[in-house]
Design a protein around this motif. Sequence first.
Motif, PDB file in Angstrom:
ATOM      1  N   ILE A  54       0.815  -1.214   0.000  1.00  0.00           N
ATOM      2  CA  ILE A  54       0.000   0.000   0.000  1.00  0.00           C
ATOM      3  C   ILE A  54       0.856   1.274   0.000  1.00  0.00           C
ATOM      4  O   ILE A  54       0.488   2.294  -0.590  1.00  0.00           O
ATOM      5  CB  ILE A  54      -0.992  -0.009   1.190  1.00  0.00           C
ATOM      6  CG1 ILE A  54      -2.025   1.096   0.996  1.00  0.00           C
ATOM      7  CG2 ILE A  54      -0.262   0.130   2.509  1.00  0.00           C
ATOM      8  CD1 ILE A  54      -3.187   0.993   1.966  1.00  0.00           C
ATOM      9  N   LYS A  55       2.020   1.232   0.623  1.00  0.00           N
ATOM     10  CA  LYS A  55       2.882   2.410   0.657  1.00  0.00           C
ATOM     11  C   LYS A  55       3.603   2.647  -0.675  1.00  0.00           C
ATOM     12  O   LYS A  55       4.128   3.740  -0.906  1.00  0.00           O
ATOM     13  CB  LYS A  55       3.926   2.251   1.771  1.00  0.00           C
ATOM     14  CG  LYS A  55       3.356   2.286   3.178  1.00  0.00           C
ATOM     15  CD  LYS A  55       2.718   3.631   3.504  1.00  0.00           C
ATOM     16  CE  LYS A  55       2.262   3.686   4.948  1.00  0.00           C
ATOM     17  NZ  LYS A  55       1.631   4.997   5.275  1.00  0.00           N
ATOM     18  N   ARG A  56       3.632   1.631  -1.541  1.00  0.00           N
ATOM     19  CA  ARG A  56       4.317   1.766  -2.829  1.00  0.00           C
ATOM     20  C   ARG A  56       3.333   1.676  -3.995  1.00  0.00           C
ATOM     21  O   ARG A  56       3.731   1.438  -5.134  1.00  0.00           O
ATOM     22  CB  ARG A  56       5.379   0.660  -2.965  1.00  0.00           C
ATOM     23  CG  ARG A  56       6.481   0.728  -1.921  1.00  0.00           C
ATOM     24  CD  ARG A  56       7.512  -0.365  -2.157  1.00  0.00           C
ATOM     25  NE  ARG A  56       8.146  -0.212  -3.457  1.00  0.00           N
ATOM     26  CZ  ARG A  56       9.245   0.519  -3.682  1.00  0.00           C
ATOM     27  NH1 ARG A  56       9.817   1.183  -2.677  1.00  0.00           N
ATOM     28  NH2 ARG A  56       9.766   0.599  -4.887  1.00  0.00           N
ATOM     29  N   ARG A  57       2.065   1.880  -3.714  1.00  0.00           N
ATOM     30  CA  ARG A  57       1.061   1.694  -4.752  1.00  0.00           C
ATOM     31  C   ARG A  57       1.219   2.713  -5.886  1.00  0.00           C
ATOM     32  O   ARG A  57       0.877   2.422  -7.042  1.00  0.00           O
ATOM     33  CB  ARG A  57      -0.340   1.780  -4.145  1.00  0.00           C
ATOM     34  CG  ARG A  57      -0.688   3.109  -3.513  1.00  0.00           C
ATOM     35  CD  ARG A  57      -2.026   3.021  -2.794  1.00  0.00           C
ATOM     36  NE  ARG A  57      -2.429   4.289  -2.201  1.00  0.00           N
ATOM     37  CZ  ARG A  57      -1.996   4.752  -1.033  1.00  0.00           C
ATOM     38  NH1 ARG A  57      -1.099   4.053  -0.344  1.00  0.00           N
ATOM     39  NH2 ARG A  57      -2.424   5.910  -0.566  1.00  0.00           N
ATOM     40  N   ARG A  58       1.718   3.900  -5.578  1.00  0.00           N
ATOM     41  CA  ARG A  58       1.887   4.911  -6.624  1.00  0.00           C
ATOM     42  C   ARG A  58       3.220   4.774  -7.348  1.00  0.00           C
ATOM     43  O   ARG A  58       3.401   5.354  -8.413  1.00  0.00           O
ATOM     44  CB  ARG A  58       1.767   6.310  -6.012  1.00  0.00           C
ATOM     45  CG  ARG A  58       0.401   6.623  -5.433  1.00  0.00           C
ATOM     46  CD  ARG A  58       0.325   8.062  -4.973  1.00  0.00           C
ATOM     47  NE  ARG A  58      -0.990   8.375  -4.410  1.00  0.00           N
ATOM     48  CZ  ARG A  58      -1.301   8.234  -3.124  1.00  0.00           C
ATOM     49  NH1 ARG A  58      -0.390   7.777  -2.275  1.00  0.00           N
ATOM     50  NH2 ARG A  58      -2.504   8.544  -2.685  1.00  0.00           N
ATOM     51  N   ILE A  59       4.146   4.023  -6.771  1.00  0.00           N
ATOM     52  CA  ILE A  59       5.472   3.873  -7.377  1.00  0.00           C
ATOM     53  C   ILE A  59       5.521   2.643  -8.279  1.00  0.00           C
ATOM     54  O   ILE A  59       5.927   2.714  -9.438  1.00  0.00           O
ATOM     55  CB  ILE A  59       6.555   3.779  -6.280  1.00  0.00           C
ATOM     56  CG1 ILE A  59       6.552   5.051  -5.439  1.00  0.00           C
ATOM     57  CG2 ILE A  59       7.934   3.541  -6.906  1.00  0.00           C
ATOM     58  CD1 ILE A  59       7.484   4.992  -4.250  1.00  0.00           C
ATOM     59  N   ASP A  60       5.105   1.506  -7.730  1.00  0.00           N
ATOM     60  CA  ASP A  60       5.214   0.245  -8.473  1.00  0.00           C
ATOM     61  C   ASP A  60       3.922  -0.140  -9.186  1.00  0.00           C
ATOM     62  O   ASP A  60       3.929  -1.053 -10.014  1.00  0.00           O
ATOM     63  CB  ASP A  60       5.618  -0.883  -7.511  1.00  0.00           C
ATOM     64  CG  ASP A  60       6.978  -0.631  -6.892  1.00  0.00           C
ATOM     65  OD1 ASP A  60       7.964  -0.571  -7.633  1.00  0.00           O
ATOM     66  OD2 ASP A  60       7.041  -0.485  -5.654  1.00  0.00           O
ATOM     67  N   ASN A  61       2.829   0.514  -8.797  1.00  0.00           N
ATOM     68  CA  ASN A  61       1.541   0.243  -9.436  1.00  0.00           C
ATOM     69  C   ASN A  61       1.163  -1.240  -9.352  1.00  0.00           C
ATOM     70  O   ASN A  61       0.685  -1.850 -10.312  1.00  0.00           O
ATOM     71  CB  ASN A  61       1.569   0.698 -10.906  1.00  0.00           C
ATOM     72  CG  ASN A  61       0.166   0.823 -11.490  1.00  0.00           C
ATOM     73  OD1 ASN A  61      -0.800   1.095 -10.770  1.00  0.00           O
ATOM     74  ND2 ASN A  61       0.049   0.621 -12.801  1.00  0.00           N
TER      75      ASN A  61
END
Length: 234
Positions: A54-61
């Motif tokens: 959830i913390k990397r949802r915008r980075i790794d999609n």
Amino acid sequence: MPRKRMLWPGYFDSEQLATLTLPACRTFEGFWVFADDRGRMKYDPDQLWADVWIKRRRIDNISIDDVADHLEALVTNGQLCHYRVGGADFLHVISWDEHQKINHPTPSKLPPCERHQGQEWAKWWRADDTATDRWRQLEKRAKQTRNGGEAGPFSESLPESYVSRSGSDRENSEKPSLPAEMGYVSDSVSDSVSECRATTSQCSSVQFSSDQASSGGNVRQFTRPSQRDRKVMP
């Protein structure tokens, strides 16, 4: 104090893991962290995605469907086992005991894997803890159904070969040979005891009717032959 969890040094040198994508490996790392102390987890890609990605949802999609694909790849590759108990799906790390040693582990609230954790399964199958009883009872009813439809209340403790046989076969099967001190009496002994009891009762009845004749509706007191000629001392 939190229990120590760590990846073993050979994790990054594993030939099997080297065939997986980096996102799948990260999901596997998260599984080690968030699984219980027996390496088990309910099959829930949504929850695992929230814990790991959830913390990397915008980075790794990475989406929830991607996490489900990661779990499927880990099962196919031999890192995880996907098993089903009582209608629910679970996952566990196959090599957990080999690489993870936890001091004072918390007992798992999830059922074990029958295939990889046979001893734990046998103990769990006979337990009555409330934490996992709902899955145990559902699984027992499912096994009864697979073993030939409706079964009696005690069939869950019987071998599958016995449950699957017809009633007539069970009636004609050999009865267990148990020692008499345990309260078991064979048919032949039981018949002899019944005959003996009937004979004793009948003999007592005959003796009573011959020795105690009724006169005028009154019963005459019985006197033993040895006492009939005995003189009464003054």
